[in-house]
Design a protein around this motif. Structure first.
Motif, mmCIF file in Angstrom:
data_model
loop_
_atom_site.group_PDB
_atom_site.id
_atom_site.type_symbol
_atom_site.label_atom_id
_atom_site.label_comp_id
_atom_site.label_asym_id
_atom_site.label_seq_id
_atom_site.Cartn_x
_atom_site.Cartn_y
_atom_site.Cartn_z
ATOM 1 N N LYS A 1 0.863 -1.185 0.000
ATOM 2 C CA LYS A 1 0.000 0.000 0.000
ATOM 3 C C LYS A 1 0.897 1.232 0.000
ATOM 4 O O LYS A 1 1.877 1.289 0.759
ATOM 5 C CB LYS A 1 -0.907 -0.016 1.242
ATOM 6 C CG LYS A 1 -1.853 1.174 1.322
ATOM 7 C CD LYS A 1 -1.360 2.245 2.272
ATOM 8 C CE LYS A 1 -2.172 3.509 2.159
ATOM 9 N NZ LYS A 1 -1.737 4.549 3.113
ATOM 10 N N GLY B 1 0.832 5.454 0.331
ATOM 11 C CA GLY B 1 0.012 6.598 0.729
ATOM 12 C C GLY B 1 0.197 7.793 -0.202
ATOM 13 O O GLY B 1 0.949 7.735 -1.193
ATOM 14 N N THR C 1 1.653 10.787 0.029
ATOM 15 C CA THR C 1 2.975 11.398 -0.174
ATOM 16 C C THR C 1 3.816 10.495 -1.065
ATOM 17 O O THR C 1 4.539 10.968 -1.957
ATOM 18 C CB THR C 1 3.683 11.604 1.180
ATOM 19 O OG1 THR C 1 2.768 12.242 2.062
ATOM 20 C CG2 THR C 1 4.926 12.450 1.053
ATOM 21 N N ASP D 1 -5.502 2.359 3.850
ATOM 22 C CA ASP D 1 -4.854 1.342 4.706
ATOM 23 C C ASP D 1 -5.798 0.157 4.861
ATOM 24 O O ASP D 1 -5.396 -1.001 4.770
ATOM 25 C CB ASP D 1 -4.581 1.906 6.123
ATOM 26 C CG ASP D 1 -3.636 3.086 6.120
ATOM 27 O OD1 ASP D 1 -2.751 3.122 5.260
ATOM 28 O OD2 ASP D 1 -3.783 3.963 6.996
ATOM 29 N N THR E 1 4.860 4.227 3.620
ATOM 30 C CA THR E 1 4.393 5.583 3.919
ATOM 31 C C THR E 1 5.573 6.551 3.985
ATOM 32 O O THR E 1 6.680 6.205 3.584
ATOM 33 C CB THR E 1 3.545 5.563 5.221
ATOM 34 O OG1 THR E 1 3.043 6.865 5.463
ATOM 35 C CG2 THR E 1 4.343 5.083 6.421
ATOM 36 N N VAL F 1 6.263 2.880 12.752
ATOM 37 C CA VAL F 1 5.420 3.458 13.800
ATOM 38 C C VAL F 1 6.354 3.955 14.902
ATOM 39 O O VAL F 1 7.243 3.227 15.334
ATOM 40 C CB VAL F 1 4.442 2.399 14.365
ATOM 41 C CG1 VAL F 1 3.605 2.995 15.487
ATOM 42 C CG2 VAL F 1 3.562 1.847 13.248
ATOM 43 N N VAL G 1 -1.093 7.177 11.518
ATOM 44 C CA VAL G 1 -0.204 6.391 10.672
ATOM 45 C C VAL G 1 -0.938 5.191 10.079
ATOM 46 O O VAL G 1 -0.659 4.777 8.953
ATOM 47 C CB VAL G 1 1.091 6.026 11.444
ATOM 48 C CG1 VAL G 1 0.814 5.198 12.675
ATOM 49 C CG2 VAL G 1 2.102 5.346 10.565
HETATM 50 P P1 ADP Z 1 -0.044 7.989 4.119
HETATM 51 O O1 ADP Z 1 -0.362 9.119 3.207
HETATM 52 O O2 ADP Z 1 1.135 7.183 3.708
HETATM 53 O O3 ADP Z 1 -1.247 7.142 4.435
HETATM 54 P P2 ADP Z 1 -0.348 9.337 6.643
HETATM 55 O O4 ADP Z 1 -0.104 10.801 6.617
HETATM 56 O O5 ADP Z 1 -1.762 8.874 6.650
HETATM 57 O O6 ADP Z 1 0.456 8.665 5.457
HETATM 58 O O7 ADP Z 1 0.385 8.659 7.888
HETATM 59 C C1 ADP Z 1 1.776 8.883 8.093
HETATM 60 C C2 ADP Z 1 1.947 10.026 9.080
HETATM 61 O O8 ADP Z 1 1.428 9.606 10.339
HETATM 62 C C3 ADP Z 1 3.360 10.399 9.374
HETATM 63 O O9 ADP Z 1 3.869 11.315 8.446
HETATM 64 C C4 ADP Z 1 3.288 10.957 10.786
HETATM 65 O O10 ADP Z 1 3.307 12.364 10.810
HETATM 66 C C5 ADP Z 1 1.921 10.501 11.298
HETATM 67 N N1 ADP Z 1 1.988 9.813 12.589
HETATM 68 C C6 ADP Z 1 1.171 10.057 13.634
HETATM 69 N N2 ADP Z 1 1.483 9.300 14.679
HETATM 70 C C7 ADP Z 1 2.528 8.532 14.296
HETATM 71 C C8 ADP Z 1 3.316 7.530 14.945
HETATM 72 N N3 ADP Z 1 3.079 7.166 16.208
HETATM 73 N N4 ADP Z 1 4.302 6.959 14.245
HETATM 74 C C9 ADP Z 1 4.551 7.305 12.965
HETATM 75 N N5 ADP Z 1 3.856 8.259 12.306
HETATM 76 C C10 ADP Z 1 2.853 8.869 12.955
#
Ligand code: ADP
Ligand code: ASP
Ligand code: MG
Length: 421
Positions: free
Chosen positions: A7, A9, A11, A157, A176, A181, A213
């Motif tokens: 998968k 995301g 970015t 996700d 991602t 995490v 995340v």
């Molecule tokens: P994607 O577009 O890949 O789905 P998301 O923006 O939904 O990415 O999720 C990734 C983001 O989650 C990271 O850039 C980070 O800022 C955020 N995040 C929040 N809590 C956490 C955590 N505990 N560990 C890692 N990332 C986290």
């Protein structure tokens, strides 16, 4: 040869160059002999842009409008699927793109937050057998009446993990923009550390308490169908050796004894998406909570924390929290028939709150976590408005201007920046 679901995301899919890198990474796994199904999100910012266009039209928020919003939002992922398929074909890898409805990914009819009910894998398996990489839109499916539905923000996700479960994939790799995490959002606390492993239960709490995340429903699927799921970076060199990549990031484990380093607290989650509603001078009689929250549930609004004080004079204050997106709807509902029905005093709303939670499986066997949390917040002069606990988490509602301060202070107080990974 095994089947792997990838998968990517927003970015990770954010530009043509990045899509080219995704294709290189996927091609690497394919050439190593794996069957690969890829679930991409819309390009970064695209879902917001599409929903922003729709909002400009100011249509009333009806069921009919919700249907069209899904129709609009679902296009973001379709573009990504088509582009990625072309990028793979350009690299000589046979690939085919499918929208959720073509698969079909069947959902319930709750537009904007639909749940996956069933996935027909026939078509996907046919393409895999023919040697193609199959690229499937994240975030969407088809509802009972044939309308396109979307799964809620961050829903790709869930699409990916559900697809991995339905296909019996060996692993679901969630690529991602972070390399796993972390103990808390690394954008808020720079000292946050990556967790090489996290237990499923902890991940479920972290996701449900606001760590975006992973979308919570993806973690639920991973647990229910025991899908081996790993969160890892899409921003590394796409040509890094598969063996190295396969061990990177954070693995969600199902074994409790593998809790991170035996740490009592594994992570701090937070959410700004909260709003609090208080009904004052509610009669303290049997059935009142039901008469307040029954209509809220009927309107399909999720209630999170609830507090009711003991009454001194036969009336009490009743507070609860909802997602900020549903605040106006909830308030309108209460101010209408519910207030008249129960004869409450005022209805007070507060959207300037947030929820901060400490999560850790070690809490089951350790005491003193709540007191350390409350002491830390009090030393920073932060007032706690609501508290809720479960076996492995403690959450507090505080003024949202203190969010970052609270998260940093708790991260430090629980020693999360020190323990070595
Ligand atoms: P994607 O577009 O890949 O789905 P998301 O923006 O939904 O990415 O999720 C990734 C983001 O989650 C990271 O850039 C980070 O800022 C955020 N995040 C929040 N809590 C956490 C955590 N505990 N560990 C890692 N990332 C986290
Ligand atoms: N594109 C959707 C969103 O922005 C789904 C996802 O990214 O997971 O919420
Ligand atoms: Mg996401």
């Amino acid at each position: 040869m095994s089947l792997i679901v990838h998968k990517y995301g927003g970015t990770s899919m954010g530009s043509i160059e990045r899509i080219g890198n995704v294709a290189r990474r996927v091609a690497k796994w394919r050439r190593a002999g794996h069957d690969v199904v890829v679930v991409p999100s819309a390009m970064a910012g695209e879902t917001n842009r599409l929903l922003g266009l729709a909002a400009e039209l100011k249509a009333p928020q009806t069921q009919d409008a919700a249907r069209e919003l899904d129709m609009i939002a679902a296009t973001g992922e379709q573009v990504s699927v088509g582009l990625l398929s072309l990028a793979l074909q350009a690299q000589g890898v046979p690939a085919v793109g499918l929208a959720g409805w073509q698969v079909a990914v069947r959902t319930d009819g709750a537009h904007g937050k639909a749940r996956i009910e069933e996935i027909d894998t026939t078509r996907v398996n046919e393409h895999l057998r023919a040697g193609r990489v199959v690229i499937i839109t994240g975030f969407q499916g088809i509802g009972p009446n044939g309308h396109q539905t979307t799964l809620g923000r961050g829903g790709s996700d869930t699409s990916a993990v559900a697809m991995a479960a339905a296909l019996g994939a060996q692993e679901c790799l969630i690529f991602t923009d972070v390399d796993g995490v972390y103990t808390t959002d690394p954008r808020v606390v720079t000292e946050a550390r990556r967790l090489p492993r996290i237990t499923f239960e902890e991940m479920l709490e972290m996701a449900s308490l606001g760590s975006k995340v992973l979308q919570i429903r993806s973690v639920e699927f991973a647990g229910k169908y025991r899908v081996r799921t790993r969160v890892l970076s899409s921003l590394t060199d796409p040509d890094i050796p598969i063996e190295e990549e396969a061990e990177s990031g954070t693995l969600i484990t199902f074994e409790e004894d593998q809790a991170m380093e035996d740490a009592v607290v594994s992570g701090i989650a937070f959410s700004r998406d909260e709003a609090k509603i208080t009904l004052t001078r509610v009669p303290d009689t049997p059935g009142v909570a039901f008469r307040i929250l029954g209509p809220v549930a009927e309107a399909n609004i999720d209630v999170d924390m609830i507090i009711q004080n003991q009454s001194i004079d036969g009336t009490t204050d009743f507070s609860f929290t909802v997602h900020r997106n549903e605040y106006d709807k909830t308030l309108a509902l209460l101010q209408g028939k519910v207030r008249a029905d129960i004869g409450a005093g005022d209805i007070i709303g507060d959207q300037k709150i947030c929820k901060v939670s400490v999560v850790g499986i070690g809490m089951r066997s350790h005491v003193g976590i709540a007191s350390l949390m409350f002491k830390t917040l009090s030393e920073e002069g932060i007032n706690i408005q609501m508290i809720s606990t479960s076996e492995i988490k403690i959450s507090v509602v505080i003024d949202d201007k203190y969010l970052e301060l609270a998260v940093r202070a708790l991260h430090k107080a629980f020693g999360l920046e020190e323990a070595s990974a």
